[in-house]
Design an enzyme around this catalytic site. Structure first.
Site, short mmCIF file in Angstrom:
data_model
loop_
_atom_site.label_atom_id
_atom_site.label_comp_id
_atom_site.label_asym_id
_atom_site.label_seq_id
_atom_site.Cartn_x
_atom_site.Cartn_y
_atom_site.Cartn_z
N ASN A 9 0.88 -1.18 0.00
CA ASN A 9 0.00 0.00 0.00
C ASN A 9 0.91 1.23 0.00
O ASN A 9 1.48 1.57 1.03
CB ASN A 9 -0.89 -0.03 1.25
CG ASN A 9 -1.76 1.21 1.36
OD1 ASN A 9 -1.83 2.02 0.43
ND2 ASN A 9 -2.41 1.37 2.51
N LYS A 11 0.15 4.26 -0.30
CA LYS A 11 -0.47 5.47 0.28
C LYS A 11 -0.18 6.67 -0.63
O LYS A 11 -0.15 6.48 -1.86
CB LYS A 11 0.01 5.67 1.72
CG LYS A 11 -0.17 4.39 2.55
CD LYS A 11 0.11 4.56 4.02
CE LYS A 11 -0.05 3.21 4.72
NZ LYS A 11 0.12 3.29 6.16
N HIS A 96 -9.27 1.08 5.38
CA HIS A 96 -7.97 1.35 6.01
C HIS A 96 -8.17 2.33 7.17
O HIS A 96 -8.99 3.25 7.08
CB HIS A 96 -7.00 1.93 4.98
CG HIS A 96 -5.59 1.90 5.47
ND1 HIS A 96 -5.12 2.83 6.37
CD2 HIS A 96 -4.58 1.04 5.25
CE1 HIS A 96 -3.85 2.54 6.66
NE2 HIS A 96 -3.50 1.46 5.99
N GLU A 98 -6.53 4.77 8.06
CA GLU A 98 -6.33 6.19 7.70
C GLU A 98 -7.59 6.76 7.06
O GLU A 98 -7.93 7.93 7.27
CB GLU A 98 -5.11 6.31 6.77
CG GLU A 98 -3.82 6.08 7.57
CD GLU A 98 -2.67 5.47 6.78
OE1 GLU A 98 -2.71 5.48 5.53
OE2 GLU A 98 -1.72 4.98 7.42
N GLU A 170 -4.69 -4.75 10.85
CA GLU A 170 -3.69 -3.70 10.98
C GLU A 170 -3.93 -2.93 12.28
O GLU A 170 -4.71 -1.97 12.29
CB GLU A 170 -3.78 -2.72 9.81
CG GLU A 170 -3.52 -3.32 8.45
CD GLU A 170 -3.03 -2.26 7.46
OE1 GLU A 170 -1.93 -2.44 6.91
OE2 GLU A 170 -3.71 -1.25 7.26
N GLY A 176 3.14 2.49 10.76
CA GLY A 176 4.09 3.58 10.58
C GLY A 176 4.86 3.95 11.83
O GLY A 176 5.50 5.01 11.89
N SER A 216 4.04 -1.84 10.42
CA SER A 216 5.49 -1.95 10.61
C SER A 216 6.01 -3.36 10.28
O SER A 216 6.95 -3.84 10.91
CB SER A 216 5.90 -1.53 12.02
OG SER A 216 5.55 -0.16 12.23
#
Ligand code: 13P
Length: 254
Positions: A9, A11, A96, A98, A170, A176, A216
């Site tokens: 991904n 992003k 996701h 985000e 996730e 991240g 990560s």
């Protein structure tokens, strides 16, 4: 038979030249068996270029990072699932964290997006994951159960389409941050998710669905994570942006 999946991904990263160069390097070096699927999720604006490069690869597919909940019309900036299908995109990432956090996407909206994607013959990578606060309060299992039941399991026609779903676990605190879920934490949640699918559907569906880990995940921890019996690969952010690290993750399956 359950597939191993490594999805990148990207992003909102990579300019066009970087994206093309990354894919060219990957295509030269990816050497996987028939049970392994690699998926690349670039920005919308490079999808056609990346699809063109991957056209002749059996093992590399392309995903969109999102799709609209609408069919068509006056929705400036949106991209419909039917448009993605019309250029031969195979997968779409839905849910996701985000998108949930920065674009206010809730379980009800995500349910509609899943329906829209599936009805346009796109496969779905459905993301779920808890916050650190929820984990510290021991609410993570209930939270994942509610994310899955409200968005996926409440879709009536889903049972016949479960082969078009990949679930990505996730944990938000691992995305991240450089702090991945431990092998035990990830395996425990993946096994819980598989059990929910068994309870809702049947053992064959539960056995066949790929459940991948994101947060990560990198060249150092992928082989330990992927060795677990319920972890069928990864959804990779940062480490998918360089050919060396992404290839090393791809090569982490035993
Ligand atoms: P990182 O691998 O950068 O933690 O991102 C994971 C992710 O969000 C993939 O969708």
């Amino acid at each position: 038979m359950r597939k191993n999946i490594v999805a990148g991904n990207w992003k909102m990263n990579l300019d066009k030249e970087e994206a093309i160069s990354l894919v060219k390097q990957l295509l030269l070096e990816i050497n996987v068996n028939a049970l392994t699927q690699i998926i690349l999720a670039p920005s919308y604006i490079y999808i056609s270029d990346i699809l063109g490069l991957c056209m002749n690869s059996q093992h590399v597919s392309v995903a969109s990072q999102d799709c609209s909940v609408r069919d068509k019309g006056a929705f400036t900036g949106e991209v419909a699932a039917s448009m993605l299908k019309s250029i031969d995109v195979e997968y779409v990432i839905v849910g996701h964290s985000e998108r949930r956090a920065y674009f206010d996407e809730d379980n009800q909206l995500l349910k509609k997006k899943v329906i829209k994607a599936l009805s346009n013959d796109l496969k779905v990578i459905f993301c779920c994951g808890e916050s650190l606060e929820q984990r510290n309060k021991q609410q993570h299992f209930d939270w994942i159960r509610s994310q899955l039941s409200e968005s996926l399991f409440s879709i009536e026609e889903l049972e016949s389409k479960m082969s078009n779903i990949i679930i990505a676990y996730e944990p938000i605190w691992a995305i991240g941050t450089g702090v991945n879920a431990t092998v035990e934490q990830a395996q425990e949640m993946h096994s819980f998710i598989r059990k929910l699918i068994l309870e809702k559907y049947n053992s064959q569906t539960a056995e066949n669905i790929s459940i991948i880990y994101g947060g990560s995940c990198n060249a150092n921890n992928a082989s330990d994570l992927f060795a677990e019996k319920d972890i069928d690969g990864g959804l990779i952010g940062g480490a998918s942006l360089s050919a060396a690290s992404f290839l090393s993750i791809i090569n982490s399956f035993e």
